[in-house]
Design an enzyme around this catalytic site. Structure first.
Site, short mmCIF file in Angstrom:
data_model
loop_
_atom_site.label_atom_id
_atom_site.label_comp_id
_atom_site.label_asym_id
_atom_site.label_seq_id
_atom_site.Cartn_x
_atom_site.Cartn_y
_atom_site.Cartn_z
N PRO A 70 -12.84 5.12 4.36
CA PRO A 70 -11.58 4.88 5.02
C PRO A 70 -11.05 3.46 4.87
CG PRO A 70 -13.38 4.85 6.59
CD PRO A 70 -13.95 4.68 5.23
N GLU A 71 -9.74 3.38 4.77
CA GLU A 71 -9.03 2.12 4.93
C GLU A 71 -8.28 2.23 6.26
OE1 GLU A 71 -6.98 0.91 1.33
OE2 GLU A 71 -8.25 2.20 0.12
N LYS A 116 -11.05 -2.28 10.04
CA LYS A 116 -11.52 -0.92 9.74
C LYS A 116 -12.60 -0.49 10.73
CE LYS A 116 -10.57 -1.92 4.89
NZ LYS A 116 -11.20 -2.31 3.62
N ARG A 147 -14.61 -3.38 -8.73
CA ARG A 147 -13.87 -2.25 -8.17
C ARG A 147 -12.79 -1.81 -9.15
NH1 ARG A 147 -14.22 -2.49 -2.60
NH2 ARG A 147 -14.11 -0.26 -2.87
#
Length: 468
Positions: A2-3, A58, A262
């Site tokens: 999740p962001e 987050k 990333r």
DNA sequence: ACTTGAACCTGGCGGC
DNA sequence: TGCCGCCAGGTTCAAG
């Protein structure tokens, strides 16, 4: 997983089901995930009731009676799901809160990276997890955002957006999306971003995060905690996960590079690299037709960055010479480098080849960068046999992978008058599989040069007036 | 002091 | 069909 938008969605879900639930028991299946220790977590929380859930960055912040607080992070795959009745342990459950009324809340985490931590209302914002966090994107002013970026200096903007001590909540998906929407290249050094652009980036950040929240977040490999319900934002993503697919704005193939380990996606034309034009990398095994492609692009005005030439040049560089002398004294006679000797020394020894490369390659890279700096208005073609293994792979906007059947390559080598077997042996380990995978365009040059050029012409983003 | 990479884990997927 | 390697929305910590 999740962001910020996904965490916000989960907060909404938990606030529907959790308030008022009194904890009867906590079954902990993996103690490691409870940073503050499992025994006190159970002891302190049993008997308390959930009041509500909020979000910081987050993190999920569970507020309970008696001023108790649980700080939780989902990391990559963490999920909460509430069950009215079924309280049996599911695969990958980390813990289960059992409530007085027979319902329960599972924390499930396939990759087990998520964390939980017991705290209290007075102290939780001061805990190490939360104390060093930056501002919430919806609360930061454009001036403050700009000044924080300026302080990041030459760090790329993509990295800054992911830096939770600068601004919170943005993760790897939305970072690419925000930069695409803002038309900023992810490599752009923060200090080179003018106020108007940083203002735009912040506006797009808010717009995209807001839209994602209203779509219930993105569901890509995973599912939303509520059984069977998933977010819809993944359908709105413009560049994330779209490598080599046409850009929604200009149809140019979306490029995927790696930044800080990333995946990073951008459009090479909508998000031009800072300080120079397009860079096209050309690579492939020996006699595959690289030079046909390179000369085609040269004629179209691309500056040819010929790594072989820079490698030759490097032997004249005094620092390189010094290093070579230290590692390969046998290759020198009367103070002069004998390149044939050097080649024979390294040809049988893989380790020595690596050492030679570690001396030559940095020079080649340095020279390539210098050459790019010299022509800020130009486009470039990098012709590099080892491009796939070099840091320049991720400097390129497109990769043209060139290959040809073995017989054709042999024929070409014959025409060049070189030792065919020797040349092929030196090139035998060229990773064709990797080449196909990395290439924006994979070109089999089976026919004549003219045919290859015709094929290149047919790529609209090359032959059209967008680049050339 | 700085930056890059490995580590923490399991599972899904594409390619052979 | 099965096996292999690669990749995954995050963060931290250890090397270089």
């Amino acid at each position: 997983m999740p962001e910020l938008p996904e965490v916000e969605t989960i907060v909404g879900y938990l606030n529907d089901v959790l308030p008022g639930k009194r904890i009867k028991d906590i079954r902990i299946f993996r103690e490691k995930n409870i940073l503050s220790g499992a025994p006190s977590f159970q002891k302190e929380l049993i008997g308390e009731s959930f009041l509500n859930v909020t979000r910081r960055a987050k993190f999920l912040i569970f507020h309970l009676t008696d001023d108790k607080v649980v700080i939780a992070h989902l990391r990559m795959e963490g999920k909460y799901y509430f069950e009215e009745k079924d309280s049996s342990q599911k695969k990958h459950d980390i813990l289960i809160y059992d409530f007085m009324d027979g319902s329960c809340l599972h924390y499930n985490d396939v990759r087990t990276f998520g964390t939980l931590e017991l705290s209290n209302e007075k102290d939780y914002l001061k805990t190490p997890s939360l104390s060093s966090l930056g501002k919430e994107p919806f609360l930061i002013s454009p001036e403050e955002f700009f000044s924080l970026l300026q302080k990041k200096g030459k760090h790329p903007i993509k990295q800054a957006l992911l830096d939770q001590s600068l601004i919170v909540g943005i993760g790897n998906i939305y970072a690419s999306e925000i930069l695409f929407a803002s038309q900023v290249n992810p490599r752009t050094p923060c200090k080179d971003i003018p106020f108007e652009k940083s203002d735009l980036i912040l506006k797009e950040t808010k717009r995209i995060l807001f839209e994602a929240i209203s779509q219930g977040g993105s569901t890509i490999r995973s599912y939303h905690p509520k059984e069977g319900i998933s977010g819809k934002m993944q359908n709105e993503l413009q560049v994330y996960g779209q490598a080599n697919k046409p850009c929604p704005r200009c149809k140019t193939p979306i490029r995927r590079i790696f930044m800080n380990g990333r995946s990073t996606f951008y459009c090479p034309l909508c998000q031009k690299q800072p300080g120079h034009g397009i860079i096209i990398g050309v690579t492939g095994p020996i006699a595959s037709g690289k030079s046909t492609v390179t000369s085609y692009l040269s004629e179209k005005g691309f500056v040819d960055l010929d790594s072989d030439r820079y490698a030759h040049e490097s032997y004249e560089d005094k620092d390189v010479k010094k290093e070579l002398k230290a590692h390969f004294p046998g290759a020198f006679s009367r103070g002069h480098l004998d390149r044939k000797k050097l080649l024979s020394i390294i040809s049988k020894d893989e380790k020595k080849t690596l050492i030679l490369n570690s001396i030559i390659h940095p020079y080649v890279y340095k020279r390539t960068e210098e050459e790019i700096k010299k022509h800020p208005e130009k486009n470039f073609v990098i012709d590099m046999p080892l491009l796939l293994a070099s840091p320049f792979l991720d400097r390129c906007d497109f990769i043209i992978g060139v290959n040809a059947p073995l017989e054709v390559r042999k024929e070409r080598l014959k025409e060049r008058g070189v030792d065919i077997e020797k040349a092929l042996k030196l090139n035998s380990s060229f990773p064709i599989k990797e080449l196909k995978k990395a290439a924006t365009i994979y070109l089999e040059t089976t026919g004549s040069k003219e045919e290859s050029r015709k094929i290149l012409d047919s790529y609209a983003f090359l032959a059209g007036n967008k680049i050339l």
